[in-house]
Design a protein around this motif. Structure first.
Motif, PDB file in Angstrom:
ATOM      1  N   LYS A  68       1.103  -1.230   0.214  1.00 41.73           N
ATOM      2  CA  LYS A  68      -0.155   0.127   0.286  1.00 41.73           C
ATOM      3  C   LYS A  68       0.476   1.172  -0.192  1.00 41.73           C
ATOM      4  N   PRO A  69       0.440   2.399  -0.179  1.00 38.68           N
ATOM      5  CA  PRO A  69       1.518   3.891  -0.390  1.00 38.68           C
ATOM      6  C   PRO A  69       1.478   4.286   0.639  1.00 38.68           C
ATOM      7  N   LEU A  70       2.615   4.116   1.400  1.00 41.32           N
ATOM      8  CA  LEU A  70       2.576   4.958   2.032  1.00 41.32           C
ATOM      9  C   LEU A  70       3.484   6.554   2.409  1.00 41.32           C
ATOM     10  N   LEU A  71       2.342   7.126   3.338  1.00 43.38           N
ATOM     11  CA  LEU A  71       2.037   8.710   2.919  1.00 43.38           C
ATOM     12  C   LEU A  71       3.110   9.435   4.383  1.00 43.38           C
ATOM     13  N   MET A  72       4.303  10.037   4.805  1.00 44.40           N
ATOM     14  CA  MET A  72       5.039  10.687   5.086  1.00 44.40           C
ATOM     15  C   MET A  72       4.973  11.817   5.578  1.00 44.40           C
ATOM     16  N   GLY A  73       5.478  12.668   6.885  1.00 44.58           N
ATOM     17  CA  GLY A  73       6.347  13.563   6.642  1.00 44.58           C
ATOM     18  C   GLY A  73       7.555  13.598   6.344  1.00 44.58           C
TER      19      GLY A  73
ATOM     20  N   PRO B  98      12.899   4.807   0.871  1.00 39.44           N
ATOM     21  CA  PRO B  98      11.749   3.785   1.383  1.00 39.44           C
ATOM     22  C   PRO B  98      12.075   2.969   1.755  1.00 39.44           C
ATOM     23  N   LEU B  99      11.036   2.086   2.225  1.00 46.23           N
ATOM     24  CA  LEU B  99      10.839   0.735   3.279  1.00 46.23           C
ATOM     25  C   LEU B  99      10.102  -0.254   2.229  1.00 46.23           C
ATOM     26  N   PRO B 100      10.671  -0.974   1.556  1.00 47.67           N
ATOM     27  CA  PRO B 100      10.385  -2.684   0.239  1.00 47.67           C
ATOM     28  C   PRO B 100       8.999  -2.731   0.403  1.00 47.67           C
ATOM     29  N   GLY B 101       8.713  -3.060  -0.749  1.00 45.98           N
ATOM     30  CA  GLY B 101       7.012  -3.076  -1.222  1.00 45.98           C
ATOM     31  C   GLY B 101       6.022  -2.315  -0.781  1.00 45.98           C
ATOM     32  N   ARG B 102       6.688  -0.645  -1.099  1.00 44.52           N
ATOM     33  CA  ARG B 102       5.688  -0.022  -0.420  1.00 44.52           C
ATOM     34  C   ARG B 102       6.057   1.304  -1.344  1.00 44.52           C
ATOM     35  N   PRO B 103       4.874   2.021  -1.630  1.00 47.73           N
ATOM     36  CA  PRO B 103       5.237   3.243  -2.359  1.00 47.73           C
ATOM     37  C   PRO B 103       5.349   4.904  -1.683  1.00 47.73           C
ATOM     38  N   HIS B 104       6.297   5.398  -1.635  1.00 48.06           N
ATOM     39  CA  HIS B 104       5.880   6.185  -0.432  1.00 48.06           C
ATOM     40  C   HIS B 104       5.637   8.098  -0.959  1.00 48.06           C
ATOM     41  N   VAL B 105       5.092   8.602  -0.658  1.00 41.55           N
ATOM     42  CA  VAL B 105       4.730   9.917  -0.790  1.00 41.55           C
ATOM     43  C   VAL B 105       4.662  10.755   0.232  1.00 41.55           C
TER      44      VAL B 105
ATOM     45  N   GLY C 180      11.006   5.101  -5.768  1.00 35.86           N
ATOM     46  CA  GLY C 180       9.854   4.385  -4.795  1.00 35.86           C
ATOM     47  C   GLY C 180       9.132   5.430  -4.355  1.00 35.86           C
ATOM     48  N   VAL C 181       9.705   7.254  -4.236  1.00 39.54           N
ATOM     49  CA  VAL C 181       9.651   7.993  -3.661  1.00 39.54           C
ATOM     50  C   VAL C 181       9.032   9.297  -4.519  1.00 39.54           C
ATOM     51  N   GLU C 182       8.019   9.782  -4.086  1.00 39.38           N
ATOM     52  CA  GLU C 182       7.467  11.048  -4.488  1.00 39.38           C
ATOM     53  C   GLU C 182       7.550  12.017  -3.458  1.00 39.38           C
ATOM     54  N   MET C 183       6.803  13.312  -4.160  1.00 34.82           N
ATOM     55  CA  MET C 183       7.299  14.303  -3.277  1.00 34.82           C
ATOM     56  C   MET C 183       6.140  15.314  -3.375  1.00 34.82           C
TER      57      MET C 183
ATOM     58  N   ALA D 112      -0.735   9.550  -3.245  1.00 37.76           N
ATOM     59  CA  ALA D 112      -0.748   8.202  -2.786  1.00 37.76           C
ATOM     60  C   ALA D 112      -2.838   7.706  -3.317  1.00 37.76           C
ATOM     61  N   LYS D 113      -3.614   8.296  -3.051  1.00 36.18           N
ATOM     62  CA  LYS D 113      -4.372   7.546  -3.024  1.00 36.18           C
ATOM     63  C   LYS D 113      -4.707   7.454  -5.069  1.00 36.18           C
ATOM     64  N   ALA D 114      -4.118   8.000  -5.923  1.00 36.51           N
ATOM     65  CA  ALA D 114      -3.413   7.349  -7.284  1.00 36.51           C
ATOM     66  C   ALA D 114      -2.656   6.340  -7.318  1.00 36.51           C
ATOM     67  N   LEU D 115      -2.038   6.413  -6.253  1.00 33.55           N
ATOM     68  CA  LEU D 115      -0.581   5.467  -6.690  1.00 33.55           C
ATOM     69  C   LEU D 115      -1.221   4.322  -6.474  1.00 33.55           C
ATOM     70  N   ALA D 116      -2.068   3.595  -5.230  1.00 32.49           N
ATOM     71  CA  ALA D 116      -3.162   3.258  -4.513  1.00 32.49           C
ATOM     72  C   ALA D 116      -3.644   2.590  -5.811  1.00 32.49           C
ATOM     73  N   ARG D 117      -4.568   2.934  -6.539  1.00 32.52           N
ATOM     74  CA  ARG D 117      -5.345   2.695  -8.117  1.00 32.52           C
ATOM     75  C   ARG D 117      -4.737   1.750  -8.627  1.00 32.52           C
ATOM     76  N   GLU D 118      -3.227   3.233  -9.141  1.00 34.79           N
ATOM     77  CA  GLU D 118      -2.483   2.472 -10.287  1.00 34.79           C
ATOM     78  C   GLU D 118      -2.095   0.400  -9.921  1.00 34.79           C
ATOM     79  N   THR D 119      -2.042   0.639  -8.634  1.00 35.55           N
ATOM     80  CA  THR D 119      -1.193  -0.679  -8.341  1.00 35.55           C
ATOM     81  C   THR D 119      -2.190  -1.845  -8.217  1.00 35.55           C
ATOM     82  N   GLY D 120      -3.369  -1.446  -7.769  1.00 35.58           N
ATOM     83  CA  GLY D 120      -4.516  -2.627  -7.037  1.00 35.58           C
ATOM     84  C   GLY D 120      -4.547  -2.038  -5.232  1.00 35.58           C
ATOM     85  N   ALA D 121      -4.315  -1.252  -4.804  1.00 36.43           N
ATOM     86  CA  ALA D 121      -4.124  -1.174  -4.021  1.00 36.43           C
ATOM     87  C   ALA D 121      -5.540  -0.927  -3.014  1.00 36.43           C
ATOM     88  N   ASP D 122      -6.590  -1.420  -1.372  1.00 39.98           N
ATOM     89  CA  ASP D 122      -7.167  -0.519  -1.210  1.00 39.98           C
ATOM     90  C   ASP D 122      -7.167  -0.232  -0.245  1.00 39.98           C
TER      91      ASP D 122
END
Length: 174
Positions: A42-47, A58-65, A77-80, A91-101
Motif C-alpha cells: 500500500k502507498p505510505l504517506l509520511m512527512g 523507502p521501506l521495501p514493497g510500498r511506494p512512498h509519498v 519509489g519516493v514521490e514528493m 497516494a490514492k492515485a498510486l493505490a489505484r495504479e497498483t491495485g491497493a485497497d
C-alpha cells in the motif's frame, strides 16, 4: 472500484507521545512487524522528518509519498508533495495504479493532525506507559471513531513495554 480507504497507523503512549528527538521512544519489534504486514503493498504517506527517521530510504514493497514544503528526495519509489492534500491525492492515485485497497498514513505528528479528520480507520498501538516526548498524536474522538478490535501484547525480549493493538473505525455518517 470501491473507494480507497485511508488508514492511520500509529504507536502512542498513554500520555499521547509518539516521538522524541526524531525517533520513537520505545523498542517494539512486534509492532514493527504488524506495521509491515498492514502496510505492505500500500502507498505510505509520511512527512519528511518521519521519512528521515526511518533512514531516508523507502521501506521495501510500498511506494512512498513524502510531504515537504521545501526538501526534495530523488530516489526510486519516493514521490514528493508540497501539501498534505497533494500527498493524499497522489497516494490514492498510486493505490489505484497498483491495485491497493488503502493508503497508510505513517506520521508524524503534524501529518496525523492534518489527516485524522479524513481517516477511515485508525490502527493504534497503545503503548502502556507514560513517556516524555516532543511529538504527540491527537486525541481519538469516540463520537467519530468506534473501537472495533483490540488485542493485548505483553512486553518481552523484543518489546520493552506492553501494548494494546486497537482498530478504530469511523462511525457511519461521521
Amino acid at each position: 472500484m470501491t473507494d480507497i480507504k485511508t488508514l492511520i497507523i500509529v504507536a502512542v503512549s498513554r500520555n499521547g507521545v509518539i516521538g522524541r528527538d526524531g525517533d520513537m521512544p520505545w523498542r517494539l519489534s512486534t509492532d514493527l512487524k504488524r506495521f509491515k504486514a498492514l502496510s505492505m503493498g500500500k502507498p505510505l504517506l509520511m512527512g519528511r522528518k518521519t521519512f528521515e527517521s526511518v533512514g531516508s530510504k523507502p521501506l521495501p514493497g510500498r511506494p512512498h509519498v513524502i510531504v515537504s514544503r521545501s526538501a526534495t528526495v530523488d530516489m526510486p519509489g519516493v514521490e514528493m508533495a508540497a501539501t498534505v492534500d497533494e500527498a493524499l491525492a497522489r497516494a490514492k492515485a498510486l493505490a489505484r495504479e497498483t491495485g491497493a485497497d488503502a493508503i497508510c498514513i505513517a506520521g508524524g505528528g503534524e501529518i496525523y493532525r492534518q489527516t485524522i479528520a479524513l481517516a477511515d480507520e485508525l490502527h493504534v498501538t497503545h503503548v502502556e506507559t507514560d513517556l516524555d516526548g516532543d511529538t504527540h498524536f491527537p486525541a481519538i474522538d469516540p463520537e467519530i471513531f468506534e473501537l472495533v478490535e483490540e488485542t493485548a501484547v505483553p512486553s518481552g525480549d523484543k518489546d520493552n513495554y506492553p501494548t494494546r493493538y486497537a482498530i478504530y473505525r469511523r462511525r457511519a455518517g461521521r
